[in-house]
Design a protein around this motif. Structure first.
Motif, mmCIF file in Angstrom:
data_model
loop_
_atom_site.group_PDB
_atom_site.id
_atom_site.type_symbol
_atom_site.label_atom_id
_atom_site.label_comp_id
_atom_site.label_asym_id
_atom_site.label_seq_id
_atom_site.Cartn_x
_atom_site.Cartn_y
_atom_site.Cartn_z
ATOM 1 N N UNK A 139 -33.649 -13.199 -10.379
ATOM 2 C CA UNK A 139 -32.436 -12.413 -10.130
ATOM 3 C C UNK A 139 -31.567 -12.375 -11.385
ATOM 4 N N UNK A 140 -31.411 -13.505 -12.036
ATOM 5 C CA UNK A 140 -30.602 -13.559 -13.258
ATOM 6 C C UNK A 140 -31.219 -12.703 -14.366
ATOM 7 N N UNK A 162 -29.222 -0.051 -3.141
ATOM 8 C CA UNK A 162 -28.994 -0.013 -1.694
ATOM 9 C C UNK A 162 -28.373 -1.335 -1.257
ATOM 10 N N UNK A 163 -27.099 -1.296 -0.896
ATOM 11 C CA UNK A 163 -26.392 -2.539 -0.564
ATOM 12 C C UNK A 163 -26.811 -3.091 0.794
ATOM 13 N N UNK A 164 -27.547 -2.305 1.591
ATOM 14 C CA UNK A 164 -28.100 -2.830 2.840
ATOM 15 C C UNK A 164 -29.262 -3.782 2.563
ATOM 16 N N UNK A 169 -26.265 -12.123 -4.646
ATOM 17 C CA UNK A 169 -26.033 -12.593 -6.011
ATOM 18 C C UNK A 169 -26.343 -11.490 -7.020
ATOM 19 N N UNK A 170 -27.421 -10.738 -6.777
ATOM 20 C CA UNK A 170 -27.786 -9.658 -7.690
ATOM 21 C C UNK A 170 -26.694 -8.594 -7.734
ATOM 22 N N UNK A 171 -26.208 -8.230 -6.582
ATOM 23 C CA UNK A 171 -25.132 -7.234 -6.527
ATOM 24 C C UNK A 171 -23.897 -7.715 -7.275
ATOM 25 N N UNK A 172 -23.539 -8.971 -7.079
ATOM 26 C CA UNK A 172 -22.346 -9.510 -7.745
ATOM 27 C C UNK A 172 -22.499 -9.512 -9.260
#
Length: 208
Positions: A139-140, A162-164, A169-172
């Motif tokens: 993810x990092x 797609x936020x669903x 953590x990836x979105x942030x």
């Protein structure tokens, strides 16, 4: 303000995050990006055939796009477009992300040498995370990739996420690093959540 007017203000070197759901009108926005900048400038990074819902929407809407759009194929089985790079996302991430990054640089340089600034459209990179078992290290690494090109005036980039489906953590990490964030609501509204111009934050954009 119209969406097309807003994206025309995006400066070279910027990364724009477009957050959507499975029900929001994100296919329309992807089409408008191509129409605004010109399809010959588009580099479509297609993660595991994420482009297929867009193509179906355009077909059903009787909208036609060029068949030779430059396409980076990251997994998936479809062969449409001008596929200039194909990588297997199941491989070691250090291998396929390195190939991907190198190919992007080469395409940016080639476009810029012709006096053309590339427009990168990345479709749903969050789909790669479950393949690698939601590992924090992956993810990092995935979130850090777009920051490598931040400020590169040879390109502008639009990331559809797609936020669903995406990992929190990836979105942030993307929200922290990207210069602009747009959110497409299910009712069709588009809200500017983040912008270099603070007075734009909270602005609602019209898709058409």
């Amino acid at each position: 303000m119209k969406f097309t007017e807003y994206i025309s203000r995006v400066n070279p070197g910027e990364n724009v995050l477009i957050e959507h759901t499975s029900l929001s009108d994100y296919p329309l926005l992807s089409y408008l990006i191509g129409e605004t900048y010109g399809w010959k400038r588009i580099i479509l990074v297609d993660i595991i055939d994420s482009s297929l819902p867009l193509l179906r929407w355009m077909h059903l809407s009787n909208i036609h796009i060029p068949e030779d759009i430059t396409r980076f194929k990251v997994g998936g089985i479809s062969d449409w477009g001008n596929v200039v790079l194909e990588v297997n996302p199941h491989n070691d991430p250090g291998i396929f992300l390195s190939r991907f990054s190198r190919a992007l640089r080469e395409n940016y340089l080639e476009s810029y040498s012709r006096g053309v600034e590339a427009i990168t459209v990345v479709m749903n990179p969050e789909r790669l995370i479950p393949i690698h078992n939601n590992r924090p290290s992956f993810i990092m690494t995935l979130a850090a990739l777009p920051t490598v090109f931040l400020g590169d005036i040879k390109r502008r980039a639009f990331y559809f996420v797609n936020i669903d489906m995406t990992h929190k953590r990836y979105r942030a990490l993307l929200e922290e690093a990207f210069t602009r964030i747009l959110k497409i609501h299910d009712d069709g509204r588009i809200t500017v959540l983040k912008s270099p111009s603070l007075n734009e934050e909270g602005t609602e954009l019209d898709p058409l």
